[in-house]
Design a protein around this motif. Structure first.
Motif, PDB file in Angstrom:
ATOM      1  N   ASP A   1      70.320  55.244  32.537  1.00 59.36           N
ATOM      2  CA  ASP A   1      69.546  55.375  33.770  1.00 59.36           C
ATOM      3  C   ASP A   1      70.213  56.307  34.781  1.00 59.36           C
ATOM      4  OD1 ASP A   1      67.690  53.619  32.738  1.00 59.36           O
ATOM      5  OD2 ASP A   1      68.448  51.868  33.822  1.00 59.36           O
ATOM      6  N   VAL A   2      71.558  56.307  34.824  1.00 60.39           N
ATOM      7  CA  VAL A   2      72.254  57.164  35.799  1.00 60.39           C
ATOM      8  C   VAL A   2      72.595  58.532  35.222  1.00 60.39           C
ATOM      9  CG1 VAL A   2      73.209  55.188  37.032  1.00 60.39           C
ATOM     10  CG2 VAL A   2      74.568  56.265  35.205  1.00 60.39           C
ATOM     11  N   GLY A   3      72.167  58.780  33.976  1.00 63.15           N
ATOM     12  CA  GLY A   3      72.354  60.097  33.381  1.00 63.15           C
ATOM     13  C   GLY A   3      73.698  60.337  32.733  1.00 63.15           C
ATOM     14  N   PHE A   4      74.488  59.291  32.556  1.00 60.52           N
ATOM     15  CA  PHE A   4      75.820  59.471  31.974  1.00 60.52           C
ATOM     16  C   PHE A   4      75.778  59.443  30.447  1.00 60.52           C
ATOM     17  CE2 PHE A   4      80.112  58.022  30.739  1.00 60.52           C
ATOM     18  CZ  PHE A   4      80.887  58.952  31.425  1.00 60.52           C
ATOM     19  N   LEU A   5      74.927  58.603  29.880  1.00 65.70           N
ATOM     20  CA  LEU A   5      74.774  58.482  28.433  1.00 65.70           C
ATOM     21  C   LEU A   5      73.413  59.052  28.049  1.00 65.70           C
ATOM     22  CD1 LEU A   5      75.703  57.340  25.661  1.00 65.70           C
ATOM     23  CD2 LEU A   5      74.652  55.165  26.322  1.00 65.70           C
ATOM     24  N   ALA A   6      73.401  60.033  27.137  1.00 67.72           N
ATOM     25  CA  ALA A   6      72.142  60.647  26.720  1.00 67.72           C
ATOM     26  C   ALA A   6      71.274  59.628  25.995  1.00 67.72           C
ATOM     27  CB  ALA A   6      72.419  61.840  25.815  1.00 67.72           C
ATOM     28  N   PRO A   7      69.958  59.634  26.236  1.00 66.93           N
ATOM     29  CA  PRO A   7      69.074  58.671  25.576  1.00 66.93           C
ATOM     30  C   PRO A   7      69.222  58.672  24.054  1.00 66.93           C
ATOM     31  CG  PRO A   7      67.903  59.784  27.338  1.00 66.93           C
ATOM     32  CD  PRO A   7      69.228  60.475  27.214  1.00 66.93           C
ATOM     33  N   GLY A   8      69.399  59.850  23.471  1.00 61.74           N
ATOM     34  CA  GLY A   8      69.540  59.921  22.019  1.00 61.74           C
ATOM     35  C   GLY A   8      70.793  59.248  21.506  1.00 61.74           C
ATOM     36  N   ALA A   9      71.822  59.189  22.352  1.00 61.89           N
ATOM     37  CA  ALA A   9      73.082  58.563  21.962  1.00 61.89           C
ATOM     38  C   ALA A   9      73.093  57.070  22.259  1.00 61.89           C
ATOM     39  CB  ALA A   9      74.245  59.242  22.675  1.00 61.89           C
ATOM     40  N   ARG A  10      72.051  56.596  22.921  1.00 56.47           N
ATOM     41  CA  ARG A  10      71.982  55.174  23.254  1.00 56.47           C
ATOM     42  C   ARG A  10      71.780  54.327  22.010  1.00 56.47           C
ATOM     43  NH1 ARG A  10      72.018  50.734  23.386  1.00 56.47           N
ATOM     44  NH2 ARG A  10      71.250  49.170  24.870  1.00 56.47           N
ATOM     45  N   VAL A  11      71.113  54.864  21.016  1.00 57.18           N
ATOM     46  CA  VAL A  11      70.838  54.118  19.785  1.00 57.18           C
ATOM     47  C   VAL A  11      72.154  53.785  19.080  1.00 57.18           C
ATOM     48  CG1 VAL A  11      69.688  54.155  17.553  1.00 57.18           C
ATOM     49  CG2 VAL A  11      68.629  55.300  19.526  1.00 57.18           C
ATOM     50  N   GLY A  12      72.390  52.512  18.882  1.00 54.16           N
ATOM     51  CA  GLY A  12      73.599  52.084  18.190  1.00 54.16           C
ATOM     52  C   GLY A  12      74.857  52.073  19.029  1.00 54.16           C
ATOM     53  N   ALA A  13      74.732  52.342  20.331  1.00 54.53           N
ATOM     54  CA  ALA A  13      75.925  52.399  21.179  1.00 54.53           C
ATOM     55  C   ALA A  13      76.609  51.038  21.281  1.00 54.53           C
ATOM     56  CB  ALA A  13      75.556  52.913  22.568  1.00 54.53           C
ATOM     57  N   GLU A  14      75.836  49.944  21.151  1.00 54.70           N
ATOM     58  CA  GLU A  14      76.451  48.615  21.181  1.00 54.70           C
ATOM     59  C   GLU A  14      77.511  48.465  20.083  1.00 54.70           C
ATOM     60  OE1 GLU A  14      72.255  47.680  22.806  1.00 54.70           O
ATOM     61  OE2 GLU A  14      73.148  49.021  21.325  1.00 54.70           O
ATOM     62  N   ILE A  15      77.193  48.982  18.897  1.00 53.83           N
ATOM     63  CA  ILE A  15      78.127  48.844  17.780  1.00 53.83           C
ATOM     64  C   ILE A  15      79.414  49.623  18.050  1.00 53.83           C
ATOM     65  CG2 ILE A  15      78.490  49.322  15.331  1.00 53.83           C
ATOM     66  CD1 ILE A  15      76.633  46.994  15.854  1.00 53.83           C
ATOM     67  N   VAL A  16      79.281  50.796  18.649  1.00 51.81           N
ATOM     68  CA  VAL A  16      80.462  51.590  18.989  1.00 51.81           C
ATOM     69  C   VAL A  16      81.383  50.796  19.916  1.00 51.81           C
ATOM     70  CG1 VAL A  16      81.283  53.663  20.174  1.00 51.81           C
ATOM     71  CG2 VAL A  16      79.271  53.794  18.693  1.00 51.81           C
ATOM     72  N   CYS A  17      80.806  50.228  20.975  1.00 47.24           N
ATOM     73  CA  CYS A  17      81.607  49.477  21.951  1.00 47.24           C
ATOM     74  C   CYS A  17      82.138  48.183  21.363  1.00 47.24           C
ATOM     75  CB  CYS A  17      80.756  49.167  23.177  1.00 47.24           C
ATOM     76  SG  CYS A  17      80.159  50.615  24.054  1.00 47.24           S
ATOM     77  N   TRP A  18      81.281  47.450  20.679  1.00 47.08           N
ATOM     78  CA  TRP A  18      81.669  46.155  20.126  1.00 47.08           C
ATOM     79  C   TRP A  18      82.778  46.317  19.097  1.00 47.08           C
ATOM     80  CZ3 TRP A  18      77.937  42.384  17.090  1.00 47.08           C
ATOM     81  CH2 TRP A  18      78.526  41.106  17.051  1.00 47.08           C
ATOM     82  N   SER A  19      82.636  47.317  18.233  1.00 44.54           N
ATOM     83  CA  SER A  19      83.665  47.544  17.215  1.00 44.54           C
ATOM     84  C   SER A  19      85.008  47.849  17.866  1.00 44.54           C
ATOM     85  CB  SER A  19      83.257  48.705  16.301  1.00 44.54           C
ATOM     86  OG  SER A  19      82.074  48.421  15.603  1.00 44.54           O
ATOM     87  N   GLY A  20      84.968  48.667  18.919  1.00 42.90           N
ATOM     88  CA  GLY A  20      86.215  49.033  19.586  1.00 42.90           C
ATOM     89  C   GLY A  20      86.932  47.844  20.202  1.00 42.90           C
ATOM     90  N   VAL A  21      86.219  47.052  21.002  1.00 41.15           N
ATOM     91  CA  VAL A  21      86.896  45.952  21.702  1.00 41.15           C
ATOM     92  C   VAL A  21      87.143  44.760  20.781  1.00 41.15           C
ATOM     93  CG1 VAL A  21      86.096  46.643  23.986  1.00 41.15           C
ATOM     94  CG2 VAL A  21      84.726  45.031  22.652  1.00 41.15           C
ATOM     95  N   HIS A  22      86.265  44.550  19.784  1.00 45.40           N
ATOM     96  CA  HIS A  22      86.499  43.436  18.860  1.00 45.40           C
ATOM     97  C   HIS A  22      87.705  43.738  17.977  1.00 45.40           C
ATOM     98  CE1 HIS A  22      85.265  39.758  16.766  1.00 45.40           C
ATOM     99  NE2 HIS A  22      85.734  40.357  15.674  1.00 45.40           N
ATOM    100  N   GLY A  23      87.773  44.955  17.471  1.00 44.84           N
ATOM    101  CA  GLY A  23      88.927  45.333  16.665  1.00 44.84           C
ATOM    102  C   GLY A  23      90.214  45.258  17.456  1.00 44.84           C
ATOM    103  N   PHE A  24      90.164  45.709  18.710  1.00 45.11           N
ATOM    104  CA  PHE A  24      91.350  45.627  19.565  1.00 45.11           C
ATOM    105  C   PHE A  24      91.747  44.170  19.785  1.00 45.11           C
ATOM    106  CE2 PHE A  24      93.624  45.416  23.552  1.00 45.11           C
ATOM    107  CZ  PHE A  24      94.508  46.479  23.466  1.00 45.11           C
ATOM    108  N   SER A  25      90.764  43.313  20.015  1.00 41.54           N
ATOM    109  CA  SER A  25      91.039  41.893  20.228  1.00 41.54           C
ATOM    110  C   SER A  25      91.704  41.277  19.007  1.00 41.54           C
ATOM    111  CB  SER A  25      89.738  41.143  20.539  1.00 41.54           C
ATOM    112  OG  SER A  25      89.145  41.620  21.731  1.00 41.54           O
ATOM    113  N   GLU A  26      91.188  41.584  17.828  1.00 38.97           N
ATOM    114  CA  GLU A  26      91.760  41.036  16.594  1.00 38.97           C
ATOM    115  C   GLU A  26      93.203  41.516  16.401  1.00 38.97           C
ATOM    116  OE1 GLU A  26      90.731  38.822  14.617  1.00 38.97           O
ATOM    117  OE2 GLU A  26      88.600  38.612  15.039  1.00 38.97           O
TER     118      GLU A  26
END
Length: 215
Positions: free
Chosen positions: A145-170
């Protein structure tokens, strides 16, 4: 800390609370209906009237753990005071990540249990107000909405973030970062969050200034 004494009419919640204590003390493998019935002071038959199978209790405790995880994330989000909409959205994503890791470090047994139950994950997904994954999705939508993340890159972005912080947590809970000092761990987590931030900026051509994602 021992579970609260059982009060008539509240056995189901008493069993869930006792299970939470057991998992906190001994990890997911410590969860046993017979042992919990003994802790609460009822027969195992009484416990089985509320939870016919161990998996049913695992689901309930996992849902409670995810609710606590969501509370941790939301407490961190409430601290943000930045008025700039772009920086605010970026900080919100970073704080969601920090809240995730904070909970994993504070409650490693419950954290592990929360993401071992496919049933709990499915049930949490049915209610956006109790689903940490849904909160992550809303924050990512704000970045679009604020123009920082391109709409096309929004698809699947949850997995990118979740994988990063979950892996770090483990890695922190049971891996190579387990012996890292708190300060070094925070520095390492910042690097993970900044890398995600920079990768999202690249999708829209946003100019990322020297702002610190910490506030």
């Amino acid at each position: 800390m021992p579970p609260s004494p059982y009060h008539h009419g509240h056995l189901r919640q008493a069993l869930v609370d006792a299970a939470e204590v057991a998992v906190r003390d001994g990890g997911p493998s410590a969860l046993s209906l017979r042992d919990l019935a003994r802790r609460v002071g009822v027969s195992h038959n009484a416990a089985y009237r509320h939870f016919a199978h161990r998996d049913d209790l695992v689901t309930e405790v996992a849902l409670q753990a995810m609710a606590h995880l969501l509370d941790t994330m939301e407490r961190r989000l409430a601290r943000i005071r930045t008025e700039d909409p772009v920086l605010r959205a970026r900080q919100r994503l970073a704080e969601v990540g920090r809240g995730y890791v904070e909970y994993a470090l504070a409650e490693p047994g419950l954290f592990s249990l929360a993401f071992s139950s496919s049933s709990a994950l499915a049930q949490a997904g049915d209610s956006a107000d109790r689903d940490p994954y849904a909160l992550l999705g809303r924050v990512l939508d704000e970045l679009v909405d604020v123009g920082f993340l391109a709409p096309g890159a929004r698809v699947g972005a949850e997995i990118v973030c979740w994988s990063g912080v979950h892996g770090f947590s483990e890695l922190c809970v049971s891996g190579a970062l387990g012996a890292t000092t708190a300060d070094d761990r925070d520095v390492a987590l910042d690097r993970v969050l900044v890398a995600i931030d920079r990768s999202f900026a690249a999708t829209s051509g946003a100019v990322v200034g020297p702002e610190d994602l910490r506030f």
